[in-house]
Motif scaffolding. Structure first.
Motif, PDB file in Angstrom:
ATOM      1  N   MET A  30      91.365  78.555  59.672  1.00  0.00           N
ATOM      2  CA  MET A  30      91.740  79.791  60.361  1.00  0.00           C
ATOM      3  C   MET A  30      90.640  80.840  60.196  1.00  0.00           C
ATOM      4  SD  MET A  30      95.193  82.047  59.982  1.00  0.00           S
ATOM      5  CE  MET A  30      96.155  80.719  60.661  1.00  0.00           C
ATOM      6  N   THR A  31      90.305  81.541  61.273  1.00  0.00           N
ATOM      7  CA  THR A  31      89.252  82.570  61.249  1.00  0.00           C
ATOM      8  C   THR A  31      89.776  83.837  60.565  1.00  0.00           C
ATOM      9  OG1 THR A  31      88.297  81.701  63.285  1.00  0.00           O
ATOM     10  CG2 THR A  31      87.700  83.950  62.655  1.00  0.00           C
ATOM     11  N   VAL A  32      89.046  84.295  59.556  1.00  0.00           N
ATOM     12  CA  VAL A  32      89.437  85.486  58.787  1.00  0.00           C
ATOM     13  C   VAL A  32      88.207  86.367  58.618  1.00  0.00           C
ATOM     14  CG1 VAL A  32      91.333  84.355  57.555  1.00  0.00           C
ATOM     15  CG2 VAL A  32      89.010  84.268  56.622  1.00  0.00           C
ATOM     16  N   PRO A  33      88.382  87.703  58.457  1.00  0.00           N
ATOM     17  CA  PRO A  33      87.238  88.593  58.229  1.00  0.00           C
ATOM     18  C   PRO A  33      86.813  88.562  56.767  1.00  0.00           C
ATOM     19  CG  PRO A  33      89.245  89.870  58.339  1.00  0.00           C
ATOM     20  CD  PRO A  33      89.649  88.454  58.636  1.00  0.00           C
ATOM     21  N   CYS A  34      85.529  88.797  56.531  1.00  0.00           N
ATOM     22  CA  CYS A  34      85.033  88.878  55.152  1.00  0.00           C
ATOM     23  C   CYS A  34      85.570  90.162  54.512  1.00  0.00           C
ATOM     24  CB  CYS A  34      83.509  88.872  55.142  1.00  0.00           C
ATOM     25  SG  CYS A  34      82.804  89.056  53.478  1.00  0.00           S
ATOM     26  N   PRO A  35      86.176  90.048  53.318  1.00  0.00           N
ATOM     27  CA  PRO A  35      86.772  91.242  52.696  1.00  0.00           C
ATOM     28  C   PRO A  35      85.754  92.157  52.005  1.00  0.00           C
ATOM     29  CG  PRO A  35      87.088  89.344  51.282  1.00  0.00           C
ATOM     30  CD  PRO A  35      86.410  88.822  52.516  1.00  0.00           C
ATOM     31  N   ALA A  36      84.489  91.768  51.953  1.00  0.00           N
ATOM     32  CA  ALA A  36      83.487  92.585  51.242  1.00  0.00           C
ATOM     33  C   ALA A  36      83.255  93.897  51.976  1.00  0.00           C
ATOM     34  CB  ALA A  36      82.184  91.815  51.090  1.00  0.00           C
ATOM     35  N   LEU A  37      83.019  94.974  51.218  1.00  0.00           N
ATOM     36  CA  LEU A  37      82.776  96.297  51.779  1.00  0.00           C
ATOM     37  C   LEU A  37      81.484  96.304  52.586  1.00  0.00           C
ATOM     38  CD1 LEU A  37      83.632  99.300  51.901  1.00  0.00           C
ATOM     39  CD2 LEU A  37      82.202  99.678  49.877  1.00  0.00           C
ATOM     40  N   GLY A  38      81.595  96.725  53.843  1.00  0.00           N
ATOM     41  CA  GLY A  38      80.424  96.819  54.694  1.00  0.00           C
ATOM     42  C   GLY A  38      80.115  95.569  55.479  1.00  0.00           C
ATOM     43  N   CYS A  39      80.758  94.447  55.190  1.00  0.00           N
ATOM     44  CA  CYS A  39      80.513  93.199  55.916  1.00  0.00           C
ATOM     45  C   CYS A  39      81.520  93.086  57.058  1.00  0.00           C
ATOM     46  CB  CYS A  39      80.633  91.997  54.990  1.00  0.00           C
ATOM     47  SG  CYS A  39      80.251  90.417  55.799  1.00  0.00           S
ATOM     48  N   MET A  40      81.042  92.926  58.268  1.00  0.00           N
ATOM     49  CA  MET A  40      81.899  92.860  59.459  1.00  0.00           C
ATOM     50  C   MET A  40      81.984  91.437  60.011  1.00  0.00           C
ATOM     51  SD  MET A  40      82.611  96.027  59.483  1.00  0.00           S
ATOM     52  CE  MET A  40      83.506  96.147  61.038  1.00  0.00           C
ATOM     53  N   THR A  41      81.633  90.436  59.228  1.00  0.00           N
ATOM     54  CA  THR A  41      81.591  89.055  59.693  1.00  0.00           C
ATOM     55  C   THR A  41      82.967  88.405  59.573  1.00  0.00           C
ATOM     56  OG1 THR A  41      79.316  88.925  58.920  1.00  0.00           O
ATOM     57  CG2 THR A  41      80.395  86.846  59.447  1.00  0.00           C
ATOM     58  N   SER A  42      83.330  87.585  60.573  1.00  0.00           N
ATOM     59  CA  SER A  42      84.543  86.765  60.543  1.00  0.00           C
ATOM     60  C   SER A  42      84.129  85.311  60.616  1.00  0.00           C
ATOM     61  CB  SER A  42      85.461  87.099  61.722  1.00  0.00           C
ATOM     62  OG  SER A  42      85.914  88.440  61.628  1.00  0.00           O
ATOM     63  N   MET A  43      84.907  84.438  59.926  1.00  0.00           N
ATOM     64  CA  MET A  43      84.545  83.011  59.848  1.00  0.00           C
ATOM     65  C   MET A  43      85.773  82.228  59.407  1.00  0.00           C
ATOM     66  SD  MET A  43      82.399  83.592  56.394  1.00  0.00           S
ATOM     67  CE  MET A  43      82.090  85.226  57.036  1.00  0.00           C
ATOM     68  N   PRO A  44      85.713  80.897  59.526  1.00  0.00           N
ATOM     69  CA  PRO A  44      86.805  80.073  58.998  1.00  0.00           C
ATOM     70  C   PRO A  44      86.959  80.280  57.492  1.00  0.00           C
ATOM     71  CG  PRO A  44      85.461  78.785  60.491  1.00  0.00           C
ATOM     72  CD  PRO A  44      84.732  80.078  60.276  1.00  0.00           C
ATOM     73  N   ARG A  45      88.182  80.174  57.023  1.00  0.00           N
ATOM     74  CA  ARG A  45      88.448  80.443  55.611  1.00  0.00           C
ATOM     75  C   ARG A  45      87.665  79.508  54.696  1.00  0.00           C
ATOM     76  NH1 ARG A  45      93.724  80.872  55.763  1.00  0.00           N
ATOM     77  NH2 ARG A  45      93.902  83.127  55.473  1.00  0.00           N
ATOM     78  N   ASN A  46      87.434  78.276  55.105  1.00  0.00           N
ATOM     79  CA  ASN A  46      86.721  77.346  54.230  1.00  0.00           C
ATOM     80  C   ASN A  46      85.227  77.662  54.113  1.00  0.00           C
ATOM     81  OD1 ASN A  46      85.886  76.620  56.763  1.00  0.00           O
ATOM     82  ND2 ASN A  46      86.738  74.530  56.699  1.00  0.00           N
ATOM     83  N   GLN A  47      84.714  78.607  54.927  1.00  0.00           N
ATOM     84  CA  GLN A  47      83.314  79.016  54.830  1.00  0.00           C
ATOM     85  C   GLN A  47      83.143  80.374  54.131  1.00  0.00           C
ATOM     86  OE1 GLN A  47      81.506  78.925  58.713  1.00  0.00           O
ATOM     87  NE2 GLN A  47      82.294  76.867  59.204  1.00  0.00           N
ATOM     88  N   LEU A  48      84.255  80.954  53.771  1.00  0.00           N
ATOM     89  CA  LEU A  48      84.208  82.300  53.202  1.00  0.00           C
ATOM     90  C   LEU A  48      83.514  82.321  51.841  1.00  0.00           C
ATOM     91  CD1 LEU A  48      85.068  85.207  53.693  1.00  0.00           C
ATOM     92  CD2 LEU A  48      87.240  84.717  52.563  1.00  0.00           C
ATOM     93  N   PHE A  49      83.783  81.380  50.985  1.00  0.00           N
ATOM     94  CA  PHE A  49      83.196  81.387  49.635  1.00  0.00           C
ATOM     95  C   PHE A  49      81.680  81.247  49.675  1.00  0.00           C
ATOM     96  CE2 PHE A  49      81.824  79.257  45.748  1.00  0.00           C
ATOM     97  CZ  PHE A  49      82.236  80.171  44.798  1.00  0.00           C
ATOM     98  N   PRO A  50      81.132  80.223  50.368  1.00  0.00           N
ATOM     99  CA  PRO A  50      79.664  80.137  50.415  1.00  0.00           C
ATOM    100  C   PRO A  50      79.028  81.342  51.098  1.00  0.00           C
ATOM    101  CG  PRO A  50      80.662  78.536  51.893  1.00  0.00           C
ATOM    102  CD  PRO A  50      81.758  79.078  51.047  1.00  0.00           C
ATOM    103  N   HIS A  51      79.728  81.944  52.070  1.00  0.00           N
ATOM    104  CA  HIS A  51      79.206  83.151  52.720  1.00  0.00           C
ATOM    105  C   HIS A  51      79.062  84.291  51.720  1.00  0.00           C
ATOM    106  CE1 HIS A  51      78.924  86.610  55.405  1.00  0.00           C
ATOM    107  NE2 HIS A  51      79.975  87.114  54.768  1.00  0.00           N
ATOM    108  N   ARG A  52      80.073  84.492  50.894  1.00  0.00           N
ATOM    109  CA  ARG A  52      80.041  85.606  49.941  1.00  0.00           C
ATOM    110  C   ARG A  52      79.070  85.337  48.793  1.00  0.00           C
ATOM    111  NH1 ARG A  52      85.577  88.289  48.304  1.00  0.00           N
ATOM    112  NH2 ARG A  52      83.979  89.785  47.648  1.00  0.00           N
ATOM    113  N   GLU A  53      78.759  84.078  48.547  1.00  0.00           N
ATOM    114  CA  GLU A  53      77.840  83.746  47.465  1.00  0.00           C
ATOM    115  C   GLU A  53      76.376  83.865  47.871  1.00  0.00           C
ATOM    116  OE1 GLU A  53      78.264  82.896  44.200  1.00  0.00           O
ATOM    117  OE2 GLU A  53      80.331  83.568  44.462  1.00  0.00           O
ATOM    118  N   SER A  54      76.071  83.754  49.178  1.00  0.00           N
ATOM    119  CA  SER A  54      74.666  83.646  49.564  1.00  0.00           C
ATOM    120  C   SER A  54      74.199  84.649  50.612  1.00  0.00           C
ATOM    121  CB  SER A  54      74.377  82.225  50.061  1.00  0.00           C
ATOM    122  OG  SER A  54      75.208  81.925  51.183  1.00  0.00           O
TER     123      SER A  54
END
Length: 321
Positions: A30-54
């Motif tokens: 399911m597509t969800v927005p990144c919860p980080a402050l200032g980040c406006m990116t949305s992506m599938p939930r299974n890609q959220l962790f690597p996105h926030r790490e890198s």
């Protein structure tokens, strides 16, 4: 049985409607927005962790130079403006390299290419050039600097004298008011009769209070005059100190001036103790007396011994050994 609404995206979940609510908050595609402050990116939930790490601009990172914690989006600004451990080159192009930002301020205090003002800028010198040119400027403008100091001292002295005159006029005016009030009180008391005795007493009390206030004002004026006198004395001391400093910092210019030659009669007597008698060049007795100059060690002069004829020539002042 129902299917996940993200089935087209690859979700294979199937279940009851009651179970769907729980699956909805866990669906990996399911597509969800990144919860980080200032980040406006949305992506599938299974890609959220690597996105926030890198790659997430809102992730917290450490500065590679000072280890300060900051957002990834702020790293460039931090390195350009505030990081104290970033290596810089002297902005004056003096040749200093590998300076840390927190060392730059202290470096500029001694940088030979840093623009500085003359020591006598407050006196009116308009020199504004690199620090390396300052010593030569002082050597070439010794006389000019002494003239500036003299002019500034005269101007300040005139201002102080003017202020003293203003305070003196104010003191006279206050004294006149006090005298007028006292005279008025006496006249009113002479004219007052017994029926208005209580009013006269009250008026006398008021006049005494006003007189006390005026005298207090006069005392304040006297204190101000004392302060101004102290300021003038301090200014004189500062002028002497500044002239001494000017002569000290221009020793190279002063070395061009020939040293005065002492008269033969005084050179041999420089180390004589105070209070003894010496014969001067004209055959008259002179007493050796200690004196002090405005700067430097005590000096000795030849004064006429008690009983010597008046109008005798003075020998030169020599420095005691």
């Amino acid at each position: 049985m129902v299917m996940c609404r993200e089935a087209d995206g690859g979700c294979e979940w199937k279940g009851t409607i009651k179970q769907y609510d729980d699956h909805y908050h866990k669906c990996s595609v399911m597509t969800v927005p990144c919860p980080a402050l200032g980040c406006m990116t949305s992506m599938p939930r299974n890609q959220l962790f690597p996105h926030r790490e890198s790659v997430c601009v809102g992730r917290v990172i450490s500065c590679p130079f000072c280890d300060e914690k900051l957002r990834a989006a702020d790293q460039d600004q931090h390195l350009k403006e505030t990081c104290p451990k970033v290596q810089l080159i002297c902005p004056n192009q003096c040749g200093a390299v590998d300076l840390l930002r927190d060392q730059l301020a202290s470096h500029r205090k001694t940088c030979p290419r840093e623009k500085v003002h003359c020591y006598y800028a407050n006196a009116g010198c308009s020199f504004d050039d690199m620090r390396m040119a300052l010593p030569r400027h002082h050597e070439q403008n010794l006389t000019y600097h002494m003239q500036l100091i003299s002019q500034t001292g005269e101007q300040n002295k005139e201002l102080i004298l003017k202020a003293k005159a203003d305070f003196a006029r104010e003191a006279v005016r206050l004294q006149t008011r006090i005298t007028d009030l006292e005279k008025k009180t006496q006249e009113q008391m002479l004219k007052a009769n017994a029926d208005f005795a209580s009013q006269a007493v009250g008026l006398q009390k008021e006049v005494r209070e006003q007189t006390s206030m005026m005298r207090e004002e006069r005392r304040k004026v006297d204190r101000k005059l004392e302060v101004m006198q102290s300021m003038m004395d301090l200014l004189s001391q500062q002028m002497v100190t500044m002239m001494a400093r000017t002569i000290g910092t221009s020793s190279m210019a002063a070395s061009d001036v020939a040293s005065p030659t002492l008269p033969p009669a005084t050179q041999g007597s420089a180390s004589m103790p105070a209070g003894t008698t010496q014969v001067s060049t004209d055959g008259k007795e002179c007493a050796v007396l200690p004196i002090r100059s405005c700067r430097g060690p005590p000096t000795t002069r030849y004064d006429e011994a008690p009983g010597a004829d008046s109008a005798a020539p003075w020998d030169d002042v020599v420095t005691a050994a």
